[in-house]
Design an enzyme around this catalytic site. Structure first.
Site, PDB file in Angstrom:
ATOM      1  N   ASP A 190       0.010  -1.005  -1.821  1.00 22.05           N
ATOM      2  CA  ASP A 190      -0.604   0.672  -0.358  1.00 22.05           C
ATOM      3  C   ASP A 190       0.145   0.512   0.421  1.00 22.05           C
ATOM      4  O   ASP A 190       0.969   0.198   0.287  1.00 22.05           O
ATOM      5  CB  ASP A 190      -1.463  -0.615  -0.477  1.00 22.05           C
ATOM      6  CG  ASP A 190      -2.533  -0.700   1.140  1.00 22.05           C
ATOM      7  OD1 ASP A 190      -3.286   0.531   0.320  1.00 22.05           O
ATOM      8  OD2 ASP A 190      -2.343  -0.970   1.329  1.00 22.05           O
ATOM      9  N   GLU A 238       0.821   4.721  -3.352  1.00 26.77           N
ATOM     10  CA  GLU A 238       0.635   5.319  -2.721  1.00 26.77           C
ATOM     11  C   GLU A 238       0.975   5.665  -0.965  1.00 26.77           C
ATOM     12  O   GLU A 238       1.329   5.310  -0.586  1.00 26.77           O
ATOM     13  CB  GLU A 238      -1.252   4.371  -2.410  1.00 26.77           C
ATOM     14  CG  GLU A 238      -2.658   4.726  -1.724  1.00 26.77           C
ATOM     15  CD  GLU A 238      -2.636   4.594  -0.360  1.00 26.77           C
ATOM     16  OE1 GLU A 238      -3.556   5.274   0.453  1.00 26.77           O
ATOM     17  OE2 GLU A 238      -1.475   3.841   0.451  1.00 26.77           O
TER      18      GLU A 238
HETATM   19  C1  NOJ Z   1      -5.367   2.416   1.515  1.00 24.24           C
HETATM   20  C2  NOJ Z   1      -6.092   1.631   0.766  1.00 24.24           C
HETATM   21  O1  NOJ Z   1      -6.777   2.813  -0.535  1.00 24.24           O
HETATM   22  C3  NOJ Z   1      -7.529   1.366   1.378  1.00 24.24           C
HETATM   23  O2  NOJ Z   1      -8.694   0.641   1.236  1.00 24.24           O
HETATM   24  C4  NOJ Z   1      -6.672   0.559   2.965  1.00 24.24           C
HETATM   25  O3  NOJ Z   1      -8.015   0.446   3.794  1.00 24.24           O
HETATM   26  C5  NOJ Z   1      -5.603   1.187   3.338  1.00 24.24           C
HETATM   27  N1  NOJ Z   1      -4.874   1.839   2.673  1.00 24.24           N
HETATM   28  C6  NOJ Z   1      -5.310   0.279   4.510  1.00 24.24           C
HETATM   29  O4  NOJ Z   1      -4.839  -1.141   3.664  1.00 24.24           O
END
Ligand code: NOJ
Length: 492
Positions: A190, A238
């Site tokens: 993440d 991500e």
């Molecule tokens: C990306 C995640 O996919 C999302 O759902 C989240 O709110 C943010 N990162 C913060 O962790």
């Protein structure tokens, strides 16, 4: 490198919304375990679970209070172990969602930091805030009781960790080891581009190549240090940004894989899609990797709503045919649209905290329909988000017995897909404007983004298509067709 994950199809399970095993209205690990046969029938290679760690659930698990325990909402470590065993028994690998950029404000470190303990060093705490903005709207700094300020790039309940501190680094390495030892096969990382912050806390300067907290060079040191712990296990970044920057996270000595997010913003046009695919492939190949393609996830409106159901299915077949991995967002195999969630039932901190200014992500997170009966089989209780009255028409049981359903189209394509892996190359062939034809050895993938039918080349046979029952010699408008070229000998 020929690792399984380079070309895998990974099914993203938004655990809260997949299947509820205990009737509290929230999906959980027991539910997911019970639903694994359905996942295996679809024919994917792995599941990625959104965060199930102990968490106050301010951002639905992306606010972690204990990285090495399961939240009681979802089960416990024993239910987790059963899930991993059951997945492996079915030939499915398991990826967890790792949240390294921030923790929950209930994490023991932050509780101690707030009380003035030496744990303050594990966070970004300053006497004066900068002008940095939170991704959920408003300032990225909030005050502590002593008048100092702490950084949170997301909600105030998600304080950012100080990755320059060795304790943060070593604790995360322990977290990786903990889950790998329990049989986990890899991770989704993440906010992968956010971990490093400018030590001088400079302001964001428009047009500057150097951002004070996104995609700084030091962030790659973190992932290089993880590789030794991960061994051959994959991790997918991500990270948002231009392909040549995000692909850097996929280097062999770093995470190995990065999402090709710009597909999500590419218009429905053959030329635009070709440009996106070429740019992603070139950027990834330059670092010896292949892209992780995505058509949707829990952070954006569902693809069937963004593009319409026919195009959404065609896009799935197109991306599945490209060199690389594909991450399939649970519910997209049913062709689910974004649900209209009434504002009074909104749960998403992004829309609640921005006063509705930022998009509401609940529409893509509504629980899945399993059966066409009342309650759609997700829960015996009250679902955590209201399920639309139209959901029974998308139910999995109905679609599995209908050879023309979205589920059946994808299931057939997934069954045929290994044939594409005789080649990692992709070349484009001449076609009409609005039509893309890609070749991989004896495989041709045709995407017709135009509003007119396109005659398929002679001496080919249809292997999979997104419009079942369509005329065998044409690609209909908004269709993707996989063809075997009989004139090319398939490599043995
Ligand atoms: C990306 C995640 O996919 C999302 O759902 C989240 O709110 C943010 N990162 C913060 O962790």
């Amino acid at each position: 490198m020929t690792s399984w994950w380079r070309t895998a199809v990974v099914y993203q399970v938004y655990v809260r919304s997949f299947l509820d095993g205990d009737g509290d209205g929230v999906g959980d690990l027991a539910g997911l375990t019970a639903g694994l046969d359905a996942v295996a029938r679809l024919g994917v290679d792995a599941v990625w679970l959104t965060p199930v760690y102990r968490s106050p659930q301010v951002d639905h698990g992306y606010d972690v209070a204990d990285h090495r325990d399961i939240d009681p909402l979802f089960g416990d470590l024993a239910t987790f172990d059963r899930l991993v065993g059951a997945a492996h028994d079915r030939g499915l690998r398991v990826l967890m969602d790792l949240v390294p950029n921030h923790v929950s404000d209930q994490h023991p470190w932050f509780v101690a930091a707030r009380a003035g303990g030496p744990e303050r060093e594990l966070f970004h705490i300053r006497s004066r805030p900068t002008g940095w903005q939170s991704m959920f709207g408003g300032p990225a700094w909030s005050p502590l009781p002593d008048g100092s300020w702490y950084l949170h790039l997301f909600a105030p309940e998600q304080p950012d960790l100080n990755w320059a501190h060795p304790v943060v680094q070593s604790d995360f390495a322990d977290t990786l080891r903990f889950w790998l030892a329990r049989g986990v096969d890899g991770f989704r990382v993440d906010v992968a581009g956010g971990l490093a912050k400018d030590p001088a806390y400079g302001e964001v300067r428009r047009g500057s190549l150097h951002h004070p907290h996104w995609d700084r060079p030091e962030v790659h040191d973190v992932y290089r240090s993880w590789r030794g712990v991960l061994g051959t296990a994959p991790a997918v970044a991500e990270a948002w940004g231009p392909p040549e920057r995000t692909a850097e996270f996929a280097r062999a000595d770093e995470l190995g894989q990065a999402f090709a997010f710009d597909v999500l913003h590419t218009p429905w046009s053959a030329a635009a899609l070709q440009r996106t695919v070429d740019a992603q492939l070139a950027a990834h190949r330059a670092v010896g990797a292949l892209p992780a393609w995505v058509a949707g996830n829990h952070d954006i409106a569902r693809v069937a709503t963004r593009l319409g159901p026919e195009r959404a299915l065609a896009l799935h077949l197109f991306l599945l045919a490209l060199p690389g991995a594909f991450y399939l967002y649970a519910g997209d195999e049913l062709g689910l649209p974004d649900a209209q969630v009434p504002p009074e039932t909104w749960q998403d901190p992004q829309s609640l905290r921005s006063g509705g200014r930022l998009p509401n992500r609940d529409g893509a997170r509504v629980p899945l329909p399993w059966t066409s009966g009342p309650g759609v089989g997700f829960t015996t209780g009250e679902p955590w988000l209201p399920i639309p009255a139209t959901w029974p028409q998308y139910a999995r049981d109905r679609q599995e017995s209908d050879p023309t359903s979205a589920w059946s189209v994808l299931q057939r394509a997934l069954a045929a897909r290994p044939w594409l892996w005789t080649s990692e190359d992709l070349t484009w062939q001449d076609a009409r404007p609005g039509v893309l034809v890609g070749r991989r050895a004896d495989a041709l993938v045709v995407l017709n983004t135009s509003s007119r039918p396109w005659r398929l080349p002679v001496a080919t046979e249809v292997v999979a298509r997104s419009v079942p029952g369509a005329e065998p010699t044409i690609a209909t408008p908004s269709e993707c067709v996989w063809l075997r070229d009989r004139r090319v000998r398939s490599p043995t």
